[in-house]
Motif scaffolding. Structure first.
Motif, PDB file in Angstrom:
ATOM      1  N   ASN A 148       6.037 -27.862  31.080  1.00 56.90           N
ATOM      2  CA  ASN A 148       4.926 -28.010  32.003  1.00 56.90           C
ATOM      3  C   ASN A 148       4.822 -29.388  32.639  1.00 56.90           C
ATOM      4  O   ASN A 148       3.911 -29.640  33.408  1.00 56.90           O
ATOM      5  N   SER A 149       5.730 -30.281  32.341  1.00 52.74           N
ATOM      6  CA  SER A 149       5.644 -31.612  32.929  1.00 52.74           C
ATOM      7  C   SER A 149       6.010 -31.539  34.423  1.00 52.74           C
ATOM      8  O   SER A 149       6.798 -30.689  34.839  1.00 52.74           O
ATOM      9  N   PRO A 150       5.449 -32.415  35.238  1.00 50.69           N
ATOM     10  CA  PRO A 150       5.750 -32.388  36.673  1.00 50.69           C
ATOM     11  C   PRO A 150       7.235 -32.519  37.013  1.00 50.69           C
ATOM     12  O   PRO A 150       7.715 -31.817  37.903  1.00 50.69           O
ATOM     13  N   PRO A 151       8.012 -33.375  36.329  1.00 50.16           N
ATOM     14  CA  PRO A 151       9.442 -33.418  36.675  1.00 50.16           C
ATOM     15  C   PRO A 151      10.164 -32.090  36.387  1.00 50.16           C
ATOM     16  O   PRO A 151      11.015 -31.666  37.165  1.00 50.16           O
ATOM     17  N   MET A 152       9.799 -31.433  35.306  1.00 52.20           N
ATOM     18  CA  MET A 152      10.443 -30.151  34.991  1.00 52.20           C
ATOM     19  C   MET A 152      10.024 -29.076  35.986  1.00 52.20           C
ATOM     20  O   MET A 152      10.839 -28.237  36.377  1.00 52.20           O
ATOM     21  N   GLN A 153       8.771 -29.086  36.392  1.00 48.55           N
ATOM     22  CA  GLN A 153       8.326 -28.122  37.391  1.00 48.55           C
ATOM     23  C   GLN A 153       9.037 -28.352  38.719  1.00 48.55           C
ATOM     24  O   GLN A 153       9.440 -27.408  39.381  1.00 48.55           O
ATOM     25  N   THR A 154       9.205 -29.600  39.106  1.00 43.98           N
ATOM     26  CA  THR A 154       9.928 -29.917  40.332  1.00 43.98           C
ATOM     27  C   THR A 154      11.376 -29.449  40.231  1.00 43.98           C
ATOM     28  O   THR A 154      11.915 -28.876  41.179  1.00 43.98           O
ATOM     29  N   LEU A 155      11.993 -29.684  39.090  1.00 44.34           N
ATOM     30  CA  LEU A 155      13.373 -29.267  38.898  1.00 44.34           C
ATOM     31  C   LEU A 155      13.524 -27.756  39.035  1.00 44.34           C
ATOM     32  O   LEU A 155      14.375 -27.270  39.792  1.00 44.34           O
ATOM     33  N   PHE A 156      12.693 -26.994  38.348  1.00 41.13           N
ATOM     34  CA  PHE A 156      12.846 -25.545  38.328  1.00 41.13           C
ATOM     35  C   PHE A 156      12.278 -24.845  39.559  1.00 41.13           C
ATOM     36  O   PHE A 156      12.706 -23.747  39.880  1.00 41.13           O
ATOM     37  N   GLN A 157      11.335 -25.462  40.241  1.00 39.07           N
ATOM     38  CA  GLN A 157      10.731 -24.813  41.394  1.00 39.07           C
ATOM     39  C   GLN A 157      11.295 -25.290  42.731  1.00 39.07           C
ATOM     40  O   GLN A 157      11.246 -24.551  43.704  1.00 39.07           O
ATOM     41  N   LYS A 158      11.810 -26.494  42.790  1.00 42.97           N
ATOM     42  CA  LYS A 158      12.263 -27.048  44.066  1.00 42.97           C
ATOM     43  C   LYS A 158      13.762 -27.312  44.135  1.00 42.97           C
ATOM     44  O   LYS A 158      14.375 -27.111  45.177  1.00 42.97           O
ATOM     45  N   ILE A 159      14.365 -27.776  43.048  1.00 44.17           N
ATOM     46  CA  ILE A 159      15.755 -28.218  43.105  1.00 44.17           C
ATOM     47  C   ILE A 159      16.734 -27.097  42.755  1.00 44.17           C
ATOM     48  O   ILE A 159      17.712 -26.874  43.472  1.00 44.17           O
ATOM     49  N   ILE A 160      16.506 -26.374  41.697  1.00 45.15           N
ATOM     50  CA  ILE A 160      17.456 -25.351  41.234  1.00 45.15           C
ATOM     51  C   ILE A 160      17.569 -24.141  42.160  1.00 45.15           C
ATOM     52  O   ILE A 160      18.664 -23.622  42.326  1.00 45.15           O
ATOM     53  N   PRO A 161      16.496 -23.652  42.804  1.00 42.35           N
ATOM     54  CA  PRO A 161      16.636 -22.428  43.599  1.00 42.35           C
ATOM     55  C   PRO A 161      17.660 -22.489  44.729  1.00 42.35           C
ATOM     56  O   PRO A 161      18.380 -21.519  44.958  1.00 42.35           O
ATOM     57  N   ALA A 162      17.765 -23.593  45.457  1.00 38.55           N
ATOM     58  CA  ALA A 162      18.677 -23.653  46.600  1.00 38.55           C
ATOM     59  C   ALA A 162      20.142 -23.488  46.193  1.00 38.55           C
ATOM     60  O   ALA A 162      20.837 -22.611  46.718  1.00 38.55           O
ATOM     61  N   PRO A 163      20.673 -24.293  45.256  1.00 40.41           N
ATOM     62  CA  PRO A 163      22.063 -24.065  44.870  1.00 40.41           C
ATOM     63  C   PRO A 163      22.257 -22.720  44.187  1.00 40.41           C
ATOM     64  O   PRO A 163      23.322 -22.104  44.301  1.00 40.41           O
ATOM     65  N   ASN A 164      21.222 -22.240  43.506  1.00 39.58           N
ATOM     66  CA  ASN A 164      21.324 -20.941  42.847  1.00 39.58           C
ATOM     67  C   ASN A 164      21.483 -19.817  43.877  1.00 39.58           C
ATOM     68  O   ASN A 164      22.331 -18.939  43.719  1.00 39.58           O
ATOM     69  N   PHE A 165      20.678 -19.833  44.942  1.00 34.33           N
ATOM     70  CA  PHE A 165      20.805 -18.829  45.995  1.00 34.33           C
ATOM     71  C   PHE A 165      22.149 -18.945  46.701  1.00 34.33           C
ATOM     72  O   PHE A 165      22.771 -17.934  47.042  1.00 34.33           O
ATOM     73  N   ALA A 166      22.608 -20.163  46.952  1.00 31.95           N
ATOM     74  CA  ALA A 166      23.900 -20.349  47.605  1.00 31.95           C
ATOM     75  C   ALA A 166      25.021 -19.790  46.734  1.00 31.95           C
ATOM     76  O   ALA A 166      25.910 -19.077  47.225  1.00 31.95           O
ATOM     77  N   PHE A 167      24.983 -20.095  45.452  1.00 34.35           N
ATOM     78  CA  PHE A 167      26.001 -19.581  44.543  1.00 34.35           C
ATOM     79  C   PHE A 167      25.959 -18.058  44.467  1.00 34.35           C
ATOM     80  O   PHE A 167      26.992 -17.397  44.495  1.00 34.35           O
ATOM     81  N   LEU A 168      24.763 -17.495  44.372  1.00 39.68           N
ATOM     82  CA  LEU A 168      24.643 -16.036  44.287  1.00 39.68           C
ATOM     83  C   LEU A 168      25.126 -15.348  45.556  1.00 39.68           C
ATOM     84  O   LEU A 168      25.734 -14.282  45.495  1.00 39.68           O
TER      85      LEU A 168
END
Length: 156
Positions: A7-27
């Motif tokens: 629930n920390s802000p850096p973890m929320q930023t990582l999972f909500q903002k950073i990971i989705p873009a490369p994940n969608f590109a890879f998929l």
């Protein structure tokens, strides 16, 4: 995220903002690879400059799949990244957009717009009829023609 206490802000930023873009590109690229895997095994038709089919080439199939996967990754990755960046800057400048209720419809509209713009851009990254050099083809195809450059249909 709550289950694993992220629930920390850096973890929320990582999972909500950073990971989705490369994940969608890879998929996007992975889906192309899976759906066109038969072309890796059997190959695709290779033609000479007159359009005469000379045979099936696995190397041309691999090149076509790689190009198509790259265009799909570009399409999906950009469609995820650009709306987030635009909303980030709009949120900082406009008081109306600080309310989360106002952000969702705007993000939806921006995402549709960016995807609509990126479809023709991603399809035009590589030509539909690709070129492959003589040295990159299988020997059985080379015996039927003397040209230095051959062509194949890449697909979409």
């Amino acid at each position: 995220m709550s289950r694993y206490q992220l629930n920390s802000p850096p973890m929320q930023t990582l999972f909500q903002k950073i990971i989705p873009a490369p994940n969608f590109a890879f998929l996007g690229a992975y889906i192309v690879l899976i759906t066109r895997s038969l072309e890796l095994e059997k190959g695709i038709e290779v033609m000479d400059k007159d359009g005469t089919v000379l045979g099936m080439s696995q190397n041309a199939g691999a090149k076509a799949i790689k190009e198509t996967a790259l265009t799909r990754a570009t399409l999906l990755g950009t469609s995820v990244v650009v709306p987030d960046f635009l909303l980030y800057f709009l949120k900082r400048t406009n008081i109306l957009l600080r309310n989360p209720r106002n952000l969702l419809p705007l993000k939806f509209i921006i995402t549709i717009f960016v995807t609509g713009v990126m479809i023709p851009v991603s399809f035009s990254m590589f030509p539909q009829v690709g070129k492959i050099r003589r040295a990159d083809l299988e020997p059985e195809i080379l015996s039927s023609a003397e040209e230095t450059e051959f062509f194949y249909y890449r697909g979409i």
